[in-house]
Design an enzyme around this catalytic site. Structure first.
Site, PDB file in Angstrom:
ATOM      1  N   ARG A  58      -1.292  38.498  35.318  1.00 19.68           N
ATOM      2  CA  ARG A  58      -1.757  38.395  36.692  1.00 19.68           C
ATOM      3  C   ARG A  58      -3.240  38.697  36.859  1.00 19.68           C
ATOM      4  O   ARG A  58      -3.965  37.933  37.509  1.00 19.68           O
ATOM      5  CB  ARG A  58      -0.979  39.371  37.600  1.00 19.68           C
ATOM      6  CG  ARG A  58       0.352  38.865  38.051  1.00 19.68           C
ATOM      7  CD  ARG A  58       1.351  40.008  38.132  1.00 19.68           C
ATOM      8  NE  ARG A  58       1.645  40.463  36.785  1.00 19.68           N
ATOM      9  CZ  ARG A  58       2.565  39.893  36.020  1.00 19.68           C
ATOM     10  NH1 ARG A  58       3.308  38.942  36.478  1.00 19.68           N
ATOM     11  NH2 ARG A  58       2.767  40.297  34.765  1.00 19.68           N
ATOM     12  N   THR A  59      -3.687  39.818  36.315  1.00 20.26           N
ATOM     13  CA  THR A  59      -5.056  40.244  36.620  1.00 20.26           C
ATOM     14  C   THR A  59      -6.066  39.259  36.029  1.00 20.26           C
ATOM     15  O   THR A  59      -7.008  38.835  36.700  1.00 20.26           O
ATOM     16  CB  THR A  59      -5.298  41.673  36.093  1.00 20.26           C
ATOM     17  OG1 THR A  59      -4.212  42.494  36.506  1.00 20.26           O
ATOM     18  CG2 THR A  59      -6.589  42.241  36.633  1.00 20.26           C
ATOM     19  N   LYS A  87     -13.361  43.802  14.765  1.00 16.95           N
ATOM     20  CA  LYS A  87     -14.156  44.125  13.566  1.00 16.95           C
ATOM     21  C   LYS A  87     -14.790  45.504  13.681  1.00 16.95           C
ATOM     22  O   LYS A  87     -15.613  45.894  12.859  1.00 16.95           O
ATOM     23  CB  LYS A  87     -15.272  43.093  13.394  1.00 16.95           C
ATOM     24  CG  LYS A  87     -14.807  41.663  13.218  1.00 16.95           C
ATOM     25  CD  LYS A  87     -16.043  40.757  13.095  1.00 16.95           C
ATOM     26  CE  LYS A  87     -15.716  39.330  13.458  1.00 16.95           C
ATOM     27  NZ  LYS A  87     -16.942  38.557  13.756  1.00 16.95           N
ATOM     28  N   ARG A 108     -10.598  44.770  31.099  1.00 13.69           N
ATOM     29  CA  ARG A 108      -9.370  45.556  30.912  1.00 13.69           C
ATOM     30  C   ARG A 108      -9.432  46.166  29.519  1.00 13.69           C
ATOM     31  O   ARG A 108      -9.758  45.491  28.544  1.00 13.69           O
ATOM     32  CB  ARG A 108      -8.110  44.712  31.037  1.00 13.69           C
ATOM     33  CG  ARG A 108      -6.858  45.508  30.620  1.00 13.69           C
ATOM     34  CD  ARG A 108      -5.584  44.887  31.017  1.00 13.69           C
ATOM     35  NE  ARG A 108      -5.384  44.966  32.448  1.00 13.69           N
ATOM     36  CZ  ARG A 108      -4.259  44.584  33.055  1.00 13.69           C
ATOM     37  NH1 ARG A 108      -3.240  44.118  32.332  1.00 13.69           N
ATOM     38  NH2 ARG A 108      -4.130  44.673  34.360  1.00 13.69           N
ATOM     39  N   HIS A 136      -6.720  51.206  38.368  1.00 10.87           N
ATOM     40  CA  HIS A 136      -6.606  49.738  38.485  1.00 10.87           C
ATOM     41  C   HIS A 136      -6.997  49.410  39.938  1.00 10.87           C
ATOM     42  O   HIS A 136      -6.162  49.033  40.754  1.00 10.87           O
ATOM     43  CB  HIS A 136      -5.166  49.322  38.175  1.00 10.87           C
ATOM     44  CG  HIS A 136      -4.978  47.872  37.879  1.00 10.87           C
ATOM     45  ND1 HIS A 136      -5.950  46.910  38.096  1.00 10.87           N
ATOM     46  CD2 HIS A 136      -3.899  47.193  37.375  1.00 10.87           C
ATOM     47  CE1 HIS A 136      -5.474  45.724  37.741  1.00 10.87           C
ATOM     48  NE2 HIS A 136      -4.246  45.863  37.298  1.00 10.87           N
TER      49      HIS A 136
HETATM   50  N1   CP Z   1      -0.293  43.929  37.849  1.00  9.49           N
HETATM   51  C1   CP Z   1      -0.923  43.707  36.670  1.00  9.49           C
HETATM   52  O1   CP Z   1      -1.912  44.370  36.326  1.00  9.49           O
HETATM   53  O2   CP Z   1      -0.362  42.719  35.922  1.00  9.49           O
HETATM   54  P1   CP Z   1      -0.920  42.186  34.528  1.00  9.49           P
HETATM   55  O3   CP Z   1      -0.779  43.324  33.527  1.00  9.49           O
HETATM   56  O4   CP Z   1      -0.091  40.995  34.182  1.00  9.49           O
HETATM   57  O5   CP Z   1      -2.379  41.847  34.712  1.00  9.49           O
END
Ligand code: CP
Length: 309
Positions: A58-59, A87, A108, A136
């Site tokens: 999603r993100t 590496k 991320r 998040h």
């Molecule tokens: N909600 C969320 O962060 O989903 P993903 O891990 O799929 O990005």
């Protein structure tokens, strides 16, 4: 006047009420543009680097879709095994390199604090797309946007957060954001996965009512919103502990029948088995609408941090 121009988006508690209102209003305007079939060139000439060193559906896809919907371009690392992090390259050196390619960076990373480290390495805007069990913030903004769309307002609501409250970055960020509103909380978790004490203390210092319980049934009867979360296998050092805890809470029809009428069910997704699939037909099951709300909210954030909204 509120602005996010040239700001990093690192934590949900960085925002004041005016900034949150700006993000919500900008997202609403972009959502209307999309619904009207408008083709946007807001981010024309801008490149987003999308660095995902931990799995995501999603993100990553919603950030990249948001940038493309705004008329910008995207370069991406979707799998850390295909980047030079594999590496042994440091995060600092990766960011110093990528700042030469892109105008803004979504990151991320599996480590708490990684987004702050990245922000210290560059003047380009960094947007934290999840740092380990830390924060998040863009998820919490789309969660708030969803609550407002589903319920009209966040004020006056009783909100239950259930599942892995210890390691869940989505719930940590959502609590930080909802501190700006008049809400009551139920925290539902097994003892090993309770909300960190410092977060509970922060709420009680602000005079926000919190009830901690192991009983999902007790919380459901009083709640306007249930925010379910996954017990996260990847956060456990001991697989046996995960096996013990993984089925702690499952929302099924029998439990939903005991909930307050009209309850909204949310989940940041992915779900494993904590919401039975037959709940998907319930009108208040908002989790796929919630995931879709990631597009206008992330469009707003991208445009605002480069000063184009
Ligand atoms: N909600 C969320 O962060 O989903 P993903 O891990 O799929 O990005």
């Amino acid at each position: 006047m509120a602005t996010l121009h040239n700001q990093d988006i690192l934590r949900a508690d960085q925002f004041n009420k005016e900034e949150v209102a700006l993000i919500m209003d900008t997202a609403r305007a972009f959502e209307q543009d999309l619904q009207g079939g408008k083709v946007l060139n807001t981010m024309n000439g801008q490149i987003l680097a999308s660095l995902f060193l931990e799995p995501s559906t999603r993100t990553r896809l919603s950030f990249e879709t948001a940038m493309l919907r705004l008329g910008g371009g995207v370069v991406t690392v979707a799998d850390p095994k295909t980047s030079s992090a594999a590496k042994g390259e440091s995060l600092h050196d990766t960011i110093k390199t990528v700042e030469g390619y892109a105008d803004l960076i979504v990151l991320r990373h599996p480590q708490i604090g990684a987004a702050e480290q990245a922000a210290a390495a560059t003047d380009k805007p960094i947007l934290n797309a999840g740092d380990g069990a830390g924060q998040h913030p863009t998820q919490s903004l789309l969660d708030l946007y969803t609550i407002k769309k589903e319920k009209g307002t966040a004020d006056g609501l009783t909100i239950t957060l259930a599942g892995d409250l210890k390691n869940g970055r989505t719930v940590h960020s959502l609590v930080d954001l909802l501190l700006l509103f008049d809400v009551k909380f139920y925290f539902v978790a097994p003892p090993a996965l309770r909300m960190p004490a410092e977060i509970v203390e922060k709420l009680s210092n602000k005079g926000i009512e919190v009830t901690e319980t192991e009983s999902l049934e007790q919380a459901l009867a009083a709640s306007d919103v249930l925010y379910m979360t996954r017990i996260q296998r990847e956060r456990f050092a001991d697989p046996a502990e995960y096996e013990c805890l993984k089925g702690s809470y499952v929302l099924n029809q029998a439990l939903l029948d005991k909930a307050k009428e009209g309850i909204t069910i949310m989940h940041p997704l992915p779900r494993v088995n904590e919401i039975a699939t037959d709940i998907d037909d319930y009108a208040g099951a908002a989790y796929f609408r919630q995931a879709a709300n990631g597009i206008p909210v992330r469009m707003a954030l991208l445009a605002l941090v480069v000063g184009r909204a």
